[in-house]
Design an enzyme around this catalytic site. Sequence first.
Site, PDB file in Angstrom:
ATOM      1  N   LYS A 201       5.965   5.536   4.507  1.00  0.00           N
ATOM      2  CA  LYS A 201       4.679   5.442   5.178  1.00  0.00           C
ATOM      3  C   LYS A 201       4.364   6.733   5.924  1.00  0.00           C
ATOM      4  O   LYS A 201       5.247   7.369   6.501  1.00  0.00           O
ATOM      5  CB  LYS A 201       4.679   4.275   6.167  1.00  0.00           C
ATOM      6  CG  LYS A 201       4.907   2.912   5.514  1.00  0.00           C
ATOM      7  CD  LYS A 201       3.817   2.552   4.524  1.00  0.00           C
ATOM      8  CE  LYS A 201       3.996   1.134   4.003  1.00  0.00           C
ATOM      9  NZ  LYS A 201       2.936   0.764   3.012  1.00  0.00           N
ATOM     10  N   ASN A 232      -2.094   3.787   3.768  1.00  0.00           N
ATOM     11  CA  ASN A 232      -2.655   2.487   4.147  1.00  0.00           C
ATOM     12  C   ASN A 232      -4.053   2.554   4.762  1.00  0.00           C
ATOM     13  O   ASN A 232      -4.312   1.958   5.813  1.00  0.00           O
ATOM     14  CB  ASN A 232      -1.709   1.739   5.075  1.00  0.00           C
ATOM     15  CG  ASN A 232      -0.457   1.265   4.368  1.00  0.00           C
ATOM     16  OD1 ASN A 232       0.593   1.889   4.490  1.00  0.00           O
ATOM     17  ND2 ASN A 232      -0.556   0.192   3.607  1.00  0.00           N
ATOM     18  N   GLU A 256      -0.869   7.489  -1.736  1.00  0.00           N
ATOM     19  CA  GLU A 256      -1.382   6.135  -1.903  1.00  0.00           C
ATOM     20  C   GLU A 256      -2.339   5.731  -0.796  1.00  0.00           C
ATOM     21  O   GLU A 256      -2.084   5.965   0.387  1.00  0.00           O
ATOM     22  CB  GLU A 256      -0.204   5.158  -1.952  1.00  0.00           C
ATOM     23  CG  GLU A 256      -0.619   3.710  -2.170  1.00  0.00           C
ATOM     24  CD  GLU A 256       0.578   2.809  -2.362  1.00  0.00           C
ATOM     25  OE1 GLU A 256       0.458   1.606  -2.040  1.00  0.00           O
ATOM     26  OE2 GLU A 256       1.633   3.292  -2.823  1.00  0.00           O
ATOM     27  N   HIS A 332       1.405  -3.446  -6.802  1.00  0.00           N
ATOM     28  CA  HIS A 332       1.628  -3.598  -5.365  1.00  0.00           C
ATOM     29  C   HIS A 332       2.442  -4.869  -5.202  1.00  0.00           C
ATOM     30  O   HIS A 332       1.962  -5.972  -5.452  1.00  0.00           O
ATOM     31  CB  HIS A 332       0.311  -3.717  -4.599  1.00  0.00           C
ATOM     32  CG  HIS A 332       0.529  -3.988  -3.139  1.00  0.00           C
ATOM     33  ND1 HIS A 332       0.123  -5.152  -2.526  1.00  0.00           N
ATOM     34  CD2 HIS A 332       1.137  -3.256  -2.178  1.00  0.00           C
ATOM     35  CE1 HIS A 332       0.452  -5.117  -1.249  1.00  0.00           C
ATOM     36  NE2 HIS A 332       1.069  -3.988  -1.011  1.00  0.00           N
TER      37      HIS A 332
END
Length: 387
Positions: A201, A232, A256, A332
């Site tokens: 992340k 995100n 992403e 996902h």
Amino acid sequence: MNRRQLLQSAAALPLAGRALSAAAAQQKQLKIAAIETDRLKNPPGSPYYDAIHELGVENGSVVLRLRTDAGITGWAHSSFGMIAGGPQVVQTILEQEVKPVLLGKDPAFPRRIRADLWKALEYQGVGGVAQFAIAAVDIAIWDILGKQAGLPVYKMLGAFRERMPVYSMSGWYYDNDGDLSRFKRAVSTAVEQGYHAVKIKVGRASQEDDVRRIRAALDIVGKNRRLMVDANQVFNRNEALRRGRVYQEMGCFWYEEPLPPQEMEGYAELAQALDMRIATGENLNTKYAFADLIARHGADVVQPDNRRAGGVTEWMEIAAIADGYGLELASHGGGATNLNMLLAMPNAIYMETSGARKMVDGEVAAPEEPGMSSEVPAADIQKYKVG
């Protein structure tokens, strides 16, 4: 043929007739006779974070069973990593709005059933939690069809491969982790488990913090493994491009969900400006949203989610649209449900997992059981059921 052979052939005819009758009975038209749901709630765990979410504290799921008049039961399991009330809403939609549509239907017609559900739910819309319910129905229907045929669903869909490359989603944000010790330990564990690719992340703090996390992960995974980054939805277009150039320079395999899902034009601009792969799609509902994104050239890797994208039927159509544009696809989420679908897609490159077992050379083997392998253990239902 002599007399003895003739008599043996005649004696075998009734047996053959009974076998044919049994086969015909097995292939007779099925009907959905009952719909059952259970709502589960897991106990709170330790929180972990991406750029915008806190996960691990409030999480639950809905279990769906479609029982047929032939004794075959189709299963689906729709989970929520956060939002405490989500499972109850999905359960209500299944019990009060979906059930009247499904009862008496032949599960051999999944596309017709999908059309019937869209028509029944159109007033409130077929996105969001309504799509969670529709997707669960579709998965359970394909579970029935696979069990009836005695085949894992990936073979019914037209298998392309028997093993699927996987990556580990292991580099979360953690409380009291300023020295990145928990982060590094998670990435190291993924490498030790045999993963050839790891995702981390980014975006919760400064660009400098992102660089620090990426460098730490790259040091652990080495040159022969891939590193992906996931933002995100946290950035606007300018910041997404500014940080994307840095991620690209550092050698990340894909970037992403840098933007909110509705930013179709922004994704197109970003994909044109960067050479690294842009991956997105986990928050898109149905093939129509994916078709819009793909037609705008807004992604290099599309990422359906088996709750939001619509289940097996919709997933296969999304994959075909992406394949027609020469795009790659990754899931996902993981598990046998996703695996059955990905194994039938020529353009699938990865399944997302966390702590996958029985990997060989960074890949997992195809399911062997008939259906979707989507059943939930009775002990789990008994332990976590609420309501």
